[in-house]
Scaffold this motif. Sequence first.
Motif, mmCIF file in Angstrom:
data_model
loop_
_atom_site.group_PDB
_atom_site.id
_atom_site.type_symbol
_atom_site.label_atom_id
_atom_site.label_comp_id
_atom_site.label_asym_id
_atom_site.label_seq_id
_atom_site.Cartn_x
_atom_site.Cartn_y
_atom_site.Cartn_z
ATOM 1 N N SER B 41 0.823 -1.092 -0.150
ATOM 2 C CA SER B 41 0.011 -0.053 0.056
ATOM 3 C C SER B 41 0.833 1.382 0.020
ATOM 4 N N ASP B 152 -5.680 -1.656 -4.928
ATOM 5 C CA ASP B 152 -5.077 -2.323 -3.853
ATOM 6 C C ASP B 152 -5.846 -3.076 -3.152
ATOM 7 N N GLU B 153 -5.660 -4.532 -3.066
ATOM 8 C CA GLU B 153 -6.286 -5.646 -2.547
ATOM 9 C C GLU B 153 -7.920 -5.241 -3.086
HETATM 10 MG MG LIG Z 1 -2.067 -2.756 2.139
#
Ligand SMILES: [Mg+2]
Lengths: 283, 242
Positions: B41, B152-153
């Motif tokens: 991240s 992100d994810e």
């Molecule tokens: Mg993360």
Amino acid sequence: MSLVTHTPVPRPPGRSGTADRARWRDLVGAEWIKFWSLRSTPVTLGVLAALYLYLAWRSGGQEYRSWPHYTPEMRDGFDAGHTAFPGPEWFAMMVGAGTVGALTVAGEHAGGLIRTTFTAVPARGRVVLAKAIVLTGVMTVLGFAVAVGSYTLSQAALGDRIPHHAVTQPDAMRAVAATTLLLPLCALVGMGLAAVIRVTAGSVFAVCALFVLLPPGLRVTGRQWLDPVVNAHPWFAWGRLTGTGNGHIVGSVPSFTAAWTAMAAWPVAAVAVAVVAMRVRDV
Amino acid sequence: MIEVNELTKRYGHTVAVDALTFTVRPGRVTGFLGPNGSGKSTTLRMLLGLCAPTSGTALIDGRPFRARGVALRHVGALLSADDVHPGRTARAHLAALARANGLPRGRVGEVLRDVGLTEVAKRRVGTFSLGMKQRLGIAAALLGDPPVLLFDEPVNGLDPEGVRWARELFRGLAAEGRTVFVSSHLMSEMENTADHLVVIADGTLVADEPLADFAARAGGGLEEAFMKLTGDRVRYRAGEVR
Ligand SMILES: [Mg+2]
Ligand SMILES: Nc1ncnc2c1ncn2[C@@H]1O[C@H](COP(=O)(O)OP(=O)(O)O)[C@@H](O)[C@H]1O
């Protein structure tokens, strides 16, 4: 609500040459959408406006009822401006306007919206300025409506017992102008505080502390050397500009020029702080 | 194309990202893999100019992100499903983003349809499930029809059907020639999605190679290869005080 296949996204039409520049019209338009799309905003503004129109009417009515008991000196010192804009009652308006301003920034930090915003518009300074433009516009219009409305209602409540003071008198116009300016001032200062503090509760507390807790704490006898600072506080500067009486003012008062200067300096400084704080810090 | 060069980010004594260098090319899905806390991240936030690198550079299509005024036509990103205001409707959220970037108003309805949120467009985001918020974040990333996309994810909170939909979406975007960079801490999510892997552990690069090569290292098992490479460098392990 399921979707199994993806339909190719069509390319938006043209404009590729200038597509990189953040255009003011678009940024202000976006902040305008954001400002009005939170239900609490119009409700807060509506309640504040209604409340202060009522307070002005009530304040005029109190003068009407007290008038028979006034001595000639008190009648001579009657202040139409402070009747329409009673200082102590306006602390709540300052906090309300400051909170509305603070929430435009703190609301973005609360979740993580600020990251979405800056991912869409990397020109952070312009985003902050667009917010300031929307706040200034909305709060100035609201401030003008409340100022003119309050003054007119407070005059109407004086009936035929107390000599009226037309809103077109220079000192009445000054009071209306200062009150019009007070709302965007408070909103922008709230925005500046939130840009530094980020957290909603902390920002609102700072607004309260600055606008409500500070003024009585500042004006302390024996500390007259502080007067220039005290007089620059928005509440004192605005109070000076809304007075229309020729009465007995105790202690140091700023000149009108000094009061206007203070009222112009606060929002400018607040926006500058907000721009710098939002540009340099990680989000 | 994404170019990361000697990218480093320190938070006090923590080195979140440590001299990371890699390139993400267009036309394929690149998986960004690493255990929790490995710096994924943080790397994406530096790519998007949200936090400043301690040192090193991160370029998207040859430019630092913050050199652009508006970005949605160039880069679309979903960092976290919570990067929205709960009090706004999905439509208002997207309308403001589209407006800021000078995108045609019709794009809002189009992306809402693409992610399957048309019916709930007028509901406040605070009432959304995590999966619905993920879809809204994906919609925002698609708004400007950008050539580079970062997620992100993105499949956190999606139901199995949603996971499959997202996988098809990412593959479709890459097939159109876009650069697609998708992070995950689960190898299994990448297995059928990514063509190429960038694997990090503890902020440093441990692999940058095609999925097939990566799998071959551990004799076929992707999961094993991932565990072997990152296993001794996991920052947060269950039942362990750091
Ligand atoms: Mg993360
Ligand atoms: N804002 C921050 N302040 C301090 N430490 C941070 C911050 N953001 C991330 N970290 C630390 O940096 C490391 C990497 O975090 P992150 O990039 O979120 O990892 P990942 O996304 O791979 O799970 C972690 O050790 C995390 O605690």
